[in-house]
Design a protein around this motif. Structure first.
Motif, mmCIF file in Angstrom:
data_model
loop_
_atom_site.group_PDB
_atom_site.id
_atom_site.type_symbol
_atom_site.label_atom_id
_atom_site.label_comp_id
_atom_site.label_asym_id
_atom_site.label_seq_id
_atom_site.Cartn_x
_atom_site.Cartn_y
_atom_site.Cartn_z
ATOM 1 N N PRO A 132 34.780 -89.485 30.004
ATOM 2 C CA PRO A 132 34.524 -89.476 28.625
ATOM 3 C C PRO A 132 33.473 -90.412 28.128
ATOM 4 O O PRO A 132 33.067 -91.379 29.005
ATOM 5 C CB PRO A 132 35.694 -89.591 27.890
ATOM 6 C CG PRO A 132 36.733 -89.699 29.028
ATOM 7 C CD PRO A 132 36.096 -90.199 30.174
ATOM 8 N N VAL A 133 32.328 -90.047 27.312
ATOM 9 C CA VAL A 133 32.684 -88.708 26.623
ATOM 10 C C VAL A 133 31.412 -87.491 26.923
ATOM 11 O O VAL A 133 31.653 -86.353 26.550
ATOM 12 C CB VAL A 133 32.417 -88.792 25.006
ATOM 13 C CG1 VAL A 133 33.463 -89.707 24.518
ATOM 14 C CG2 VAL A 133 30.875 -89.502 24.853
ATOM 15 N N GLU A 188 37.084 -84.074 24.815
ATOM 16 C CA GLU A 188 37.618 -84.882 25.949
ATOM 17 C C GLU A 188 38.735 -84.253 26.645
ATOM 18 O O GLU A 188 38.835 -84.324 27.954
ATOM 19 C CB GLU A 188 38.110 -86.267 25.525
ATOM 20 C CG GLU A 188 37.177 -87.188 24.907
ATOM 21 C CD GLU A 188 36.877 -87.074 23.344
ATOM 22 O OE1 GLU A 188 36.509 -88.013 22.709
ATOM 23 O OE2 GLU A 188 37.192 -85.921 22.898
#
Length: 634
Positions: free
Chosen positions: A72-73, A533
């Motif tokens: 992430p992200v 996410e």
């Protein structure tokens, strides 16, 4: 075996007359600044160096993708956009959590969906798409070296290995980033520009058109920043490309600029064939972003990653590790710079040109000048943009690799054990520091980092010892062994810290729980901004976004719903004890809460007193979940 192959090749004496050859006296007694390496030394790898580079890329990429979760992200966001394009069937307007996504072009998402169309939806296909362009960039670097220095086989043999052996390149080219695509299209565009300069207008114009169209569909007008310095300045400063006609076709600067302009217009029209319908379908804000707003915002007042003007000058040396730590190479580069600042006499330059061994001759070559224009123009342009990140310079790394490959013959001594000492010492210091952190621990370091420190430190220590231990006599073997050791180090480092990376960055358990909620018909809302996410990992539908002031109203409207969010510190500072929580990067916690207003109303009051003890903590959780059989079963 490799060294014996080189040693045998060095003994060859037959060399084409078209290629510069070192006089016997000069080869036996190299000067203090430059020593010309025989071209025969590089000949055995003329056909196999690309295979070696591709094999190292495959090894590192498989190790990285097998051990590293989606990060992430950025990686999670790009795969989320690709998944929503696949699940919705709308290939025209990229979307993130149901909203038009205008920050990047659609080409990467199209390519990922094309891969899924062939082999089905899976993570490996999606994560291999961008790295494949990194491999293509290595191959295109060899082609560009052949175009710039057709009579210097060592450049096209060494350049792809130098690029593939850079630590920064190895790591970032394995990520799902748009910069790998931009790098590849930059090299295709430059190769086409050189073809135009040689009089092959149709072939060069077609390559430039494809590169510009794909670049615009990848990351917008940023590709023009990488192509413009060479396209504008090369005819003025690299005149050797415009000498006698090739294949009987005359060349002129007018034809050069006209062909490039036509290619630019054609590439822009291809990109507009997507942009205009997408702007009409995506709405006014999306249209403004893809056609006007985003590029201007990045140049004038970047909305992310602001840095000072000089920042890239500081970050470039680490991007060139380990080659920047090669003392002989730095001395040769310094000699070239000094020859440019203090030009030698005409007799000295002519003598160097005759031997083809002096730094002044290297700088006088059109290929060297073109690479300097390429790097200097791009760094200067990007330095004026407030938003700066290291991987924005990835498209310039092939230029650095070409320059290093050209300068290598000027090194005072062939690669030996002591030339690797600076790089090995830096790796050793990092390994000792990481090992000490893993053994001693630290209250400020996140848990996943402490778990990764010890195995990662041991890998670095072993790599540093290997760098010092391996000895080579031939320069090409030196370059190859350094590239192989650094590549194996990065691959081993990924495998060593894989469990810690999964603990710190893998959000799959959260995504799987959200997926089960959506499949059972439970409303799921995300508290605050959502970057996708969990979308691809859980194959999710868009989540409802809940702003903090909307929390109570959403809980009343969806009493059986689930709220997804993150917090730093203790959960009772904001909400009740979550039904599920998972640490993320050791800095925050991702959690799932039930939205039952009756059970959570009092727990969201700001004056709840001091922190509960562990026993009160457990009682609090039992009180919150009491009488909620469906909540416990989630």
């Amino acid at each position: 075996m490799l060294e014996s192959l080189h040693d045998t090749s060095i003994q060859r004496t037959a060399t084409p007359a078209s290629r510069p050859v070192v006089a016997a006296s000069e080869a036996e007694a190299p000067g203090p600044v430059a020593r010309r390496l025989p071209h025969a030394e590089w000949r055995p790898l003329r056909t196999s160096h690309l295979t070696l580079a591709a094999g190292l890329w495959l090894l590192v990429t498989i190790a990285a993708l097998a051990s590293r979760p989606l990060l992430p992200v950025d990686e999670t966001r790009y795969l989320a956009v690709a998944w929503e394009m696949w699940s919705s069937g709308d290939a025209l307007v990229p979307r993130l959590n149901g909203e038009p996504y205008a920050h990047k072009g659609p080409l990467l998402f199209w390519l990922i969906n094309a891969g899924w169309l062939l082999v089905g939806v899976n993570e490996w296909t999606a994560r291999l798409t961008a790295p494949l362009f990194g491999l293509a960039s290595v191959l295109m670097t060899a082609r560009l070296a052949r175009q710039l220095w057709p009579d210097l086989p060592h450049v096209r043999a060494a350049a792809p290995l130098i690029l593939a052996g850079g630590g920064f390149w190895i790591v970032f080219s394995s990520l799902t980033y748009f910069d790998s695509l931009v790098t590849c299209f930059t090299l295709v565009g430059l190769s086409g520009i050189l073809e135009i300069g040689r009089g092959r207008l149709l072939r060069g114009g077609l390559m430039a058109t494809i590169a510009m169209a794909c670049g615009l569909l990848t990351k917008g007008p940023v590709l023009l920043v990488h192509l413009a310095p060479v396209a504008i300045c090369a005819p003025l400063l690299c005149g050797a490309f415009w000498g006698a006609p090739i294949d009987g076709r005359a060349r002129s600067r007018g034809a050069w600029y006209a062909t490039i302009l036509v290619s630019l217009v054609a590439g822009a029209l291809i990109a507009l064939a997507w942009a205009l319908p997408a702007a009409a379908a995506g709405g006014e804000d999306f249209a403004r972003s893809i056609l006007f707003g985003q590029s201007a915002d990045r140049v004038v007042n970047s909305f992310a990653h602001p840095r000072p003007v000089w920042w890239y000058l500081v970050i470039i040396p680490p991007l060139l590790f380990p080659w920047v730590c090669w003392p002989a190479l730095m001395r040769a580069a310094g000699a070239c710079i000094r020859s440019a600042v203090r030009p030698a006499s005409a007799a000295a330059v002519n003598g160097a040109a005759a031997a083809d061994s002096g730094p002044a001759t290297v700088l006088a070559e059109p290929g060297t000048r073109l690479c300097v224009i390429w790097v200097g123009g791009v760094v200067a342009a990007l330095s004026l943009v407030s938003g700066k990140l290291p991987h924005y310079l990835m498209p310039t790394l092939p230029a650095f690799a070409l320059l290093i490959a050209r300068i290598i013959p000027l090194c005072e001594a062939r690669g030996g054990r002591y030339d690797r000492v600076p790089a090995a010492m830096l790796i050793l210091i990092a390994g000792i520091a990481a090992t000490a952190l893993g053994i001693a621990g630290s209250a400020k370091a996140p848990e996943w980092l402490l778990r990764a420190a010890l195995p990662g430190g041991l890998v670095l220590i072993i790599a540093s010892i290997t760098l010092l231990w391996v000895r080579t006599r031939a320069t090409m073997s030196w370059v190859l062994s350094t590239t192989a050791i650094v590549s194996l180090m990065v691959a081993a480092l990924h495998l060593a810290i894989a469990p810690a990376l999964r603990d710190g960055y893998d959000l799959s358990p959260v995504a799987e729980r959200i997926s089960r909620f959506q499949q059972s018909g439970v409303h799921v809302g995300h508290l605050g901004r959502y970057h996708g996410e969990y979308t691809f990992r859980g194959r999710l539908q868009p989540l409802e976004i809940i702003e903090p002031y909307q929390l109570d109203a959403w809980a009343i409207a969806h009493p059986r719903g689930v709220i997804v969010g993150s917090y730093s510190g203790h959960p009772w500072q904001d909400m009740a004890w979550p039904e599920y929580r998972r640490s993320f990067r050791g800095k925050s916690t991702v959690a799932l809460w039930s939205a039952d207003e009756e059970r959570y109303r009092a727990l969201r009051q700001p004056d709840r007193g001091p922190e509960p003890t562990p026993r009160e903590y457990r009682d609090l959780r039992r009180t919150v979940l009491s009488g909620s059989g469906d909540a416990n079963s989630r």
